[in-house]
Scaffold this active site. Structure first.
Site, PDB file in Angstrom:
ATOM      1  N   THR A 255      -0.237 -40.121  48.924  1.00 37.38           N
ATOM      2  CA  THR A 255      -0.403 -40.374  49.055  1.00 37.38           C
ATOM      3  C   THR A 255       0.019 -42.147  49.028  1.00 37.38           C
ATOM      4  O   THR A 255      -0.338 -42.534  49.574  1.00 37.38           O
ATOM      5  CB  THR A 255      -0.078 -40.439  46.868  1.00 37.38           C
ATOM      6  OG1 THR A 255      -1.173 -39.698  47.088  1.00 37.38           O
ATOM      7  CG2 THR A 255      -1.082 -41.771  46.151  1.00 37.38           C
TER       8      THR A 255
ATOM      9  N   ASP B 182       5.487 -45.316  45.986  1.00 37.79           N
ATOM     10  CA  ASP B 182       5.930 -43.895  45.980  1.00 37.79           C
ATOM     11  C   ASP B 182       5.434 -43.453  45.596  1.00 37.79           C
ATOM     12  O   ASP B 182       4.342 -43.471  44.341  1.00 37.79           O
ATOM     13  CB  ASP B 182       7.819 -43.675  45.722  1.00 37.79           C
ATOM     14  CG  ASP B 182       8.054 -42.424  46.859  1.00 37.79           C
ATOM     15  OD1 ASP B 182       6.950 -41.839  47.462  1.00 37.79           O
ATOM     16  OD2 ASP B 182       9.567 -42.109  47.619  1.00 37.79           O
ATOM     17  N   GLY B 183       4.921 -42.032  45.833  1.00 34.08           N
ATOM     18  CA  GLY B 183       4.093 -40.196  45.322  1.00 34.08           C
ATOM     19  C   GLY B 183       5.018 -40.338  44.393  1.00 34.08           C
ATOM     20  O   GLY B 183       6.403 -40.272  44.101  1.00 34.08           O
ATOM     21  N   ALA B 184       4.109 -39.192  44.275  1.00 31.99           N
ATOM     22  CA  ALA B 184       5.535 -37.645  43.486  1.00 31.99           C
ATOM     23  C   ALA B 184       4.307 -36.698  42.877  1.00 31.99           C
ATOM     24  O   ALA B 184       3.116 -36.767  43.641  1.00 31.99           O
ATOM     25  CB  ALA B 184       5.024 -37.941  41.779  1.00 31.99           C
TER      26      ALA B 184
ATOM     27  N   GLU C  93      14.330 -41.411  49.485  1.00 33.62           N
ATOM     28  CA  GLU C  93      13.483 -41.219  48.309  1.00 33.62           C
ATOM     29  C   GLU C  93      14.464 -42.010  46.757  1.00 33.62           C
ATOM     30  O   GLU C  93      14.135 -43.144  46.541  1.00 33.62           O
ATOM     31  CB  GLU C  93      12.112 -40.733  47.890  1.00 33.62           C
ATOM     32  CG  GLU C  93      11.283 -40.238  49.205  1.00 33.62           C
ATOM     33  CD  GLU C  93       9.928 -39.565  48.680  1.00 33.62           C
ATOM     34  OE1 GLU C  93       9.435 -39.252  49.333  1.00 33.62           O
ATOM     35  OE2 GLU C  93      10.947 -38.705  47.901  1.00 33.62           O
TER      36      GLU C  93
ATOM     37  N   LYS D 285      -1.645 -34.996  39.240  1.00 30.00           N
ATOM     38  CA  LYS D 285       0.171 -34.748  39.695  1.00 30.00           C
ATOM     39  C   LYS D 285       0.777 -35.338  38.466  1.00 30.00           C
ATOM     40  O   LYS D 285       1.304 -34.630  37.643  1.00 30.00           O
ATOM     41  CB  LYS D 285       0.182 -35.787  40.780  1.00 30.00           C
ATOM     42  CG  LYS D 285       0.421 -35.455  41.657  1.00 30.00           C
ATOM     43  CD  LYS D 285       0.971 -34.007  42.720  1.00 30.00           C
ATOM     44  CE  LYS D 285      -0.040 -34.320  43.686  1.00 30.00           C
ATOM     45  NZ  LYS D 285       0.316 -35.006  44.983  1.00 30.00           N
TER      46      LYS D 285
END
Length: 242
Positions: free
Chosen positions: A35, A88-90, A110, A128
């Site tokens: 992402t 950021d993504g997860a 991160e 997610k």
């Protein structure tokens, strides 16, 4: 971006919403993952179109390489100092905005970057979002020296938390031990559900040999969840507190 899959359409929608938060002159942390790739691409479009003046730090070599290939200058975090925003993504997001991160192996950088930011915004697709963390494996970055001893300590911690006999696998890539940007290895813990995230995070942090783990607790301020139809749902820390 033509011919996106439904999952990628959702990721792109979340990325667009996050990039809309960026203002000229900001100091940004750029995350890592599938992402985050969309986020960096959309940021580059705004930089080109609007001439945004930004100072950006990357959470991995992969993100650094992508950003610079798209014309975004990357600086060392220490050269910038404090950041206004990290995007950021997860890998998992629970209703309290706690996260599991590290599927890409960059959770150490991160977490350092997120902790050096006024605000952390996460971009993700609906898959997610979970009721309880743990279905996605929990990455634990460890020093190669004495790794078997470190495994014993981790196993003892898991036993004490009612997580006995859970698989703990050394991450591999192309038949070799995966190495992080810092040259460490990753143990992936398959836990199904984590009953006490705080106790697990504290226990892992206390083990010699453990560099960092993928539990991000109380760090995310806003999660932007994209949908395949292009809509974006906001999950905020304020909602959680109510």
């Amino acid at each position: 971006m033509p011919d996106l899959s439904p999952a990628d359409t959702a990721k792109d929608a979340a990325a667009r919403a996050a990039i809309a938060l960026v203002e000229d002159g900001m100091r940004l942390g750029l995350g890592t993952g599938s992402t985050a790739v969309f986020m960096v691409q959309r940021l580059a479009e705004r930089v080109r179109a609007e001439g945004l003046r930004l100072r950006c730090a990357a959470t991995s070599r992969a993100t650094c390489d992508l950003a610079e290939s798209l014309g975004i200058r990357i600086e060392e975090l220490d050269a910038i100092g404090w950041l206004d925003l990290t995007i950021d993504g997860a890998d998992e997001i629970d209703p309290d905005l706690n996260l599991i991160k590290g599927g890409g192996g960059a959770h150490l950088r991160e977490k350092i970057t997120a902790a050096a930011s006024d605000r952390m915004v996460v971009v993700a697709d609906p898959g997610k979002v979970v009721e309880r963390l743990g279905a996605f494996h929990l990455p634990v970055e460890v020093v190669p020296f004495g790794m078997e001893t470190t495994r014993i300590h981790i196993r003892g911690l898991l036993d004490s938390l009612g997580l006995s006999q859970r698989p703990m696998l050394l991450r591999q890539r192309e038949g070799q031990d995966f190495r992080t940007d810092e040259g460490n290895v990753i143990l992936d813990l398959s836990l199904d559900e984590i009953p006490e995230c705080g106790a697990l995070a504290q226990g892992l942090a206390a083990i010699p040999g453990v560099v960092e783990h993928g539990l991000f607790l109380g760090m995310c301020d806003l999660a932007l969840i994209g949908s395949p139809d292009g809509r974006v749902i906001e999950m905020t820390a304020a909602q959680v507190a109510q």
